[in-house]
Design a protein around this motif. Structure first.
Motif, PDB file in Angstrom:
ATOM      1  N   GLU A 168       0.850  -1.196   0.000  1.00 20.07           N
ATOM      2  CA  GLU A 168       0.000   0.000   0.000  1.00 20.07           C
ATOM      3  C   GLU A 168       0.882   1.240   0.000  1.00 20.07           C
ATOM      4  OE1 GLU A 168      -2.474  -0.383   3.408  1.00 20.07           O
ATOM      5  OE2 GLU A 168      -3.763  -1.914   2.508  1.00 20.07           O
ATOM      6  N   TYR A 169       0.605   2.148  -0.922  1.00 19.39           N
ATOM      7  CA  TYR A 169       1.407   3.362  -1.047  1.00 19.39           C
ATOM      8  C   TYR A 169       0.870   4.456  -0.130  1.00 19.39           C
ATOM      9  CZ  TYR A 169       3.690   7.428  -3.141  1.00 19.39           C
ATOM     10  OH  TYR A 169       4.430   8.561  -3.345  1.00 19.39           O
ATOM     11  N   ASN A 170       1.777   5.087   0.618  1.00 16.59           N
ATOM     12  CA  ASN A 170       1.433   6.212   1.483  1.00 16.59           C
ATOM     13  C   ASN A 170       1.827   7.491   0.762  1.00 16.59           C
ATOM     14  OD1 ASN A 170       1.414   8.268   3.474  1.00 16.59           O
ATOM     15  ND2 ASN A 170       1.709   6.748   5.103  1.00 16.59           N
ATOM     16  N   ALA A 171       0.841   8.242   0.287  1.00 18.20           N
ATOM     17  CA  ALA A 171       1.122   9.429  -0.515  1.00 18.20           C
ATOM     18  C   ALA A 171       1.767  10.539   0.302  1.00 18.20           C
ATOM     19  CB  ALA A 171      -0.172   9.937  -1.148  1.00 18.20           C
ATOM     20  N   VAL A 172       1.567  10.545   1.612  1.00 21.37           N
ATOM     21  CA  VAL A 172       2.146  11.594   2.462  1.00 21.37           C
ATOM     22  C   VAL A 172       3.640  11.359   2.659  1.00 21.37           C
ATOM     23  CG1 VAL A 172       2.082  12.685   4.730  1.00 21.37           C
ATOM     24  CG2 VAL A 172      -0.054  11.984   3.613  1.00 21.37           C
ATOM     25  N   SER A 173       3.985  10.160   3.104  1.00 26.06           N
ATOM     26  CA  SER A 173       5.399   9.839   3.350  1.00 26.06           C
ATOM     27  C   SER A 173       6.115   9.353   2.099  1.00 26.06           C
ATOM     28  CB  SER A 173       5.502   8.761   4.433  1.00 26.06           C
ATOM     29  OG  SER A 173       4.893   7.550   3.994  1.00 26.06           O
ATOM     30  N   LYS A 174       5.361   9.058   1.043  1.00 26.24           N
ATOM     31  CA  LYS A 174       5.883   8.507  -0.201  1.00 26.24           C
ATOM     32  C   LYS A 174       6.662   7.214   0.056  1.00 26.24           C
ATOM     33  CE  LYS A 174       5.993  12.896  -2.691  1.00 26.24           C
ATOM     34  NZ  LYS A 174       6.801  13.854  -3.474  1.00 26.24           N
ATOM     35  N   GLU A 175       6.094   6.392   0.893  1.00 30.57           N
ATOM     36  CA  GLU A 175       6.671   5.097   1.218  1.00 30.57           C
ATOM     37  C   GLU A 175       5.623   4.018   0.997  1.00 30.57           C
ATOM     38  OE1 GLU A 175       9.445   6.986   4.780  1.00 30.57           O
ATOM     39  OE2 GLU A 175       7.595   5.897   5.232  1.00 30.57           O
ATOM     40  N   TYR A 176       6.083   2.790   0.999  1.00 28.89           N
ATOM     41  CA  TYR A 176       5.200   1.665   0.749  1.00 28.89           C
ATOM     42  C   TYR A 176       5.099   0.796   1.998  1.00 28.89           C
ATOM     43  CZ  TYR A 176       5.587   2.924  -4.165  1.00 28.89           C
ATOM     44  OH  TYR A 176       5.548   3.596  -5.359  1.00 28.89           O
ATOM     45  N   ASN A 177       3.869   0.610   2.477  1.00 31.59           N
ATOM     46  CA  ASN A 177       3.625  -0.309   3.579  1.00 31.59           C
ATOM     47  C   ASN A 177       3.418  -1.709   3.002  1.00 31.59           C
ATOM     48  OD1 ASN A 177       3.638   1.766   5.560  1.00 31.59           O
ATOM     49  ND2 ASN A 177       1.553   2.318   4.971  1.00 31.59           N
ATOM     50  N   VAL A 178       4.221  -2.650   3.474  1.00 36.71           N
ATOM     51  CA  VAL A 178       4.227  -4.000   2.914  1.00 36.71           C
ATOM     52  C   VAL A 178       3.898  -5.002   4.006  1.00 36.71           C
ATOM     53  CG1 VAL A 178       5.564  -5.694   1.600  1.00 36.71           C
ATOM     54  CG2 VAL A 178       6.035  -3.238   1.331  1.00 36.71           C
ATOM     55  N   SER A 179       3.116  -6.026   3.661  1.00 33.36           N
ATOM     56  CA  SER A 179       2.795  -7.082   4.625  1.00 33.36           C
ATOM     57  C   SER A 179       2.555  -8.392   3.894  1.00 33.36           C
ATOM     58  CB  SER A 179       1.563  -6.716   5.452  1.00 33.36           C
ATOM     59  OG  SER A 179       0.416  -6.606   4.623  1.00 33.36           O
ATOM     60  N   CYS A 180       2.676  -9.483   4.629  1.00 31.60           N
ATOM     61  CA  CYS A 180       2.392 -10.806   4.094  1.00 31.60           C
ATOM     62  C   CYS A 180       2.196 -11.748   5.266  1.00 31.60           C
ATOM     63  CB  CYS A 180       3.503 -11.296   3.169  1.00 31.60           C
ATOM     64  SG  CYS A 180       5.059 -11.632   4.028  1.00 31.60           S
ATOM     65  N   SER A 181       1.975 -13.006   4.977  1.00 26.51           N
ATOM     66  CA  SER A 181       1.811 -14.020   6.019  1.00 26.51           C
ATOM     67  C   SER A 181       2.741 -15.191   5.725  1.00 26.51           C
ATOM     68  CB  SER A 181       0.366 -14.515   6.072  1.00 26.51           C
ATOM     69  OG  SER A 181      -0.526 -13.468   6.398  1.00 26.51           O
ATOM     70  N   ILE A 182       3.184 -15.847   6.782  1.00 28.53           N
ATOM     71  CA  ILE A 182       3.966 -17.076   6.615  1.00 28.53           C
ATOM     72  C   ILE A 182       3.340 -18.152   7.493  1.00 28.53           C
ATOM     73  CG2 ILE A 182       6.090 -15.823   6.117  1.00 28.53           C
ATOM     74  CD1 ILE A 182       7.068 -16.519   8.895  1.00 28.53           C
ATOM     75  N   GLY A 183       3.452 -19.376   7.056  1.00 27.31           N
ATOM     76  CA  GLY A 183       2.853 -20.476   7.797  1.00 27.31           C
ATOM     77  C   GLY A 183       3.753 -21.696   7.821  1.00 27.31           C
ATOM     78  N   ASN A 184       3.592 -22.482   8.858  1.00 26.17           N
ATOM     79  CA  ASN A 184       4.308 -23.752   8.972  1.00 26.17           C
ATOM     80  C   ASN A 184       3.384 -24.851   8.475  1.00 26.17           C
ATOM     81  OD1 ASN A 184       5.692 -26.057   9.667  1.00 26.17           O
ATOM     82  ND2 ASN A 184       6.089 -25.468  11.788  1.00 26.17           N
ATOM     83  N   ILE A 185       3.628 -25.332   7.266  1.00 22.49           N
ATOM     84  CA  ILE A 185       2.792 -26.396   6.705  1.00 22.49           C
ATOM     85  C   ILE A 185       3.510 -27.743   6.763  1.00 22.49           C
ATOM     86  CG2 ILE A 185       1.524 -24.815   5.224  1.00 22.49           C
ATOM     87  CD1 ILE A 185       3.198 -25.717   2.872  1.00 22.49           C
ATOM     88  N   GLY A 186       4.556 -27.801   7.583  1.00 19.47           N
ATOM     89  CA  GLY A 186       5.283 -29.050   7.794  1.00 19.47           C
ATOM     90  C   GLY A 186       4.767 -29.785   9.017  1.00 19.47           C
ATOM     91  N   ALA A 187       5.514 -30.777   9.461  1.00 14.97           N
ATOM     92  CA  ALA A 187       5.077 -31.645  10.551  1.00 14.97           C
ATOM     93  C   ALA A 187       5.813 -31.400  11.858  1.00 14.97           C
ATOM     94  CB  ALA A 187       5.252 -33.109  10.144  1.00 14.97           C
ATOM     95  N   THR A 188       6.827 -30.504  11.857  1.00 12.43           N
ATOM     96  CA  THR A 188       7.591 -30.253  13.078  1.00 12.43           C
ATOM     97  C   THR A 188       7.726 -28.756  13.328  1.00 12.43           C
ATOM     98  OG1 THR A 188       9.685 -30.282  11.853  1.00 12.43           O
ATOM     99  CG2 THR A 188       8.942 -32.365  12.819  1.00 12.43           C
ATOM    100  N   ASN A 189       8.051 -28.422  14.587  1.00 13.42           N
ATOM    101  CA  ASN A 189       8.294 -27.031  14.947  1.00 13.42           C
ATOM    102  C   ASN A 189       9.519 -26.492  14.217  1.00 13.42           C
ATOM    103  OD1 ASN A 189       6.146 -27.100  16.746  1.00 13.42           O
ATOM    104  ND2 ASN A 189       7.440 -27.575  18.510  1.00 13.42           N
TER     105      ASN A 189
END
Length: 325
Positions: free
Chosen positions: A200-221
């Motif tokens: 998401e672009y912030n027009a005031v600061s002229k910066e980009y806010n970035v986000s995502c998700s990560i998940g553990n889809i394996g069988a161990t910690n």
């Protein structure tokens, strides 16, 4: 005499054929409804005396494999009452084993050139009214790349219409339809995945806010402490981070420029150092100092555990890319 006998024989056979056709079983619908502008009707037997919505699951398309979960559910919303119902802007909520699994709205734009009123006995789905749009409200993807349906487990998937209770109905019980889905995904011992990149672009600061998700889809910690790196920040050289991060890069297609020297990392926001099987956490950050001077689309790329410090056994789901103007 032979003529009368032959005519009687034809009549008897015609009656038998008609009777046999009536008794043939109706096979489940495998083909999706065709496009059109006429609301299809449902059975009006036993209609409730006032407003009443019903969810109908039309079909389930399961193309899952042991490594790639892919299940889609197609459904319709029907008016099983005698009073007209305006279904514009009602919400549809989905549940997987009782837990919320995404929500959907019916915005007014879906009903372009068509009334959003459902008359008694009519049903609606976006394949009938808005097949030209880029999104499909009544097609829901059951599978989430960060929470696949595991093998040897049967899941209950439910769809509820008017989840925000905008419409007062005589029967709220039939607003939900459920199906059972058998999981096919075979988890590896260690496997992290990344998905849902948002910029998401912030027009005031002229910066980009970035986000995502990560998940553990394996069988161990998996210990997130291994995802600590030295990273460059704001052109001021390299610094070490005491929290797990995801390394990123931003380029501009028109000139191939890179923001190496500016911070584009994402901080992993986990409640602890260990991410357990089935757990999903978020990551977020700001892409500083890049104002798009070259012109053209910006390409954001983030790679989770590029050096494979965790011993990840499937690196194909460890990167995400998003191009924005």
């Amino acid at each position: 005499m032979k003529r009368y006998f032959f005519l009687a024989f034809l009549v008897i056979n015609a009656i038998e054929a008609k009777t046999q056709n009536k008794s043939l079983p109706i096979s489940p619908k495998q083909v999706l409804p065709a496009s059109g502008v006429v609301k299809p009707s449902i059975s009006k037997t036993g209609l409730n005396p006032a407003k009443d919505l019903t969810v109908i699951i039309d079909s389930v398309v399961d193309n899952s494999t042991s490594t790639n979960p892919d299940v889609k559910v197609y459904f319709s919303v029907a008016n099983s009452g005698v009073a007209d119902i305006d279904i514009k802007n009602i919400n549809v909520q989905c549940y997987l084993d009782g837990a919320p699994a995404g929500g959907y709205g019916l915005p007014s734009s879906l009903f372009n050139n068509t009334s959003s009123i459902l008359h008694s006995g009519q049903k609606w789905n976006d394949r009938i009214y808005s097949t030209g749009l880029l999104f499909k409200v009544t097609q829901v993807n059951v599978t989430n790349p960060l929470q696949p349906l595991f093998v040897n487990h049967t899941y209950t998937y439910s769809i509820k219409a008017d989840a925000n209770n905008l419409i007062a109905e005589t029967d709220e019980g039939n607003n939900t339809a459920s199906i059972s889905i058998a999981g096919r995904f075979v988890p590896k011992n260690k496997d992290l995945a990344i998905s849902g990149l948002k910029v998401e672009y912030n027009a005031v600061s002229k910066e980009y806010n970035v986000s995502c998700s990560i998940g553990n889809i394996g069988a161990t910690n998996i210990d997130l402490n291994t995802l600590k790196y030295w990273d460059c920040v704001n052109g001021g050289g390299y610094v070490g981070y005491v929290v797990p991060i995801i390394l990123g890069n931003v380029t501009q297609a028109s000139c191939g420029a890179s923001v190496c020297g500016f911070s584009v990392r994402l901080t992993i926001n986990a409640p602890g150092n260990i991410i357990s099987p089935g757990q999903v956490v978020t990551a977020s950050g700001v892409a500083y100092g890049y104002h798009g001077a070259c012109g053209g689309p910006l390409v954001f790329t983030y790679v989770l555990d590029p050096d494979n410090k965790t011993g990840d056994q499937d690196l194909s789901n460890n990167s995400v890319t998003l191009s924005i103007l």
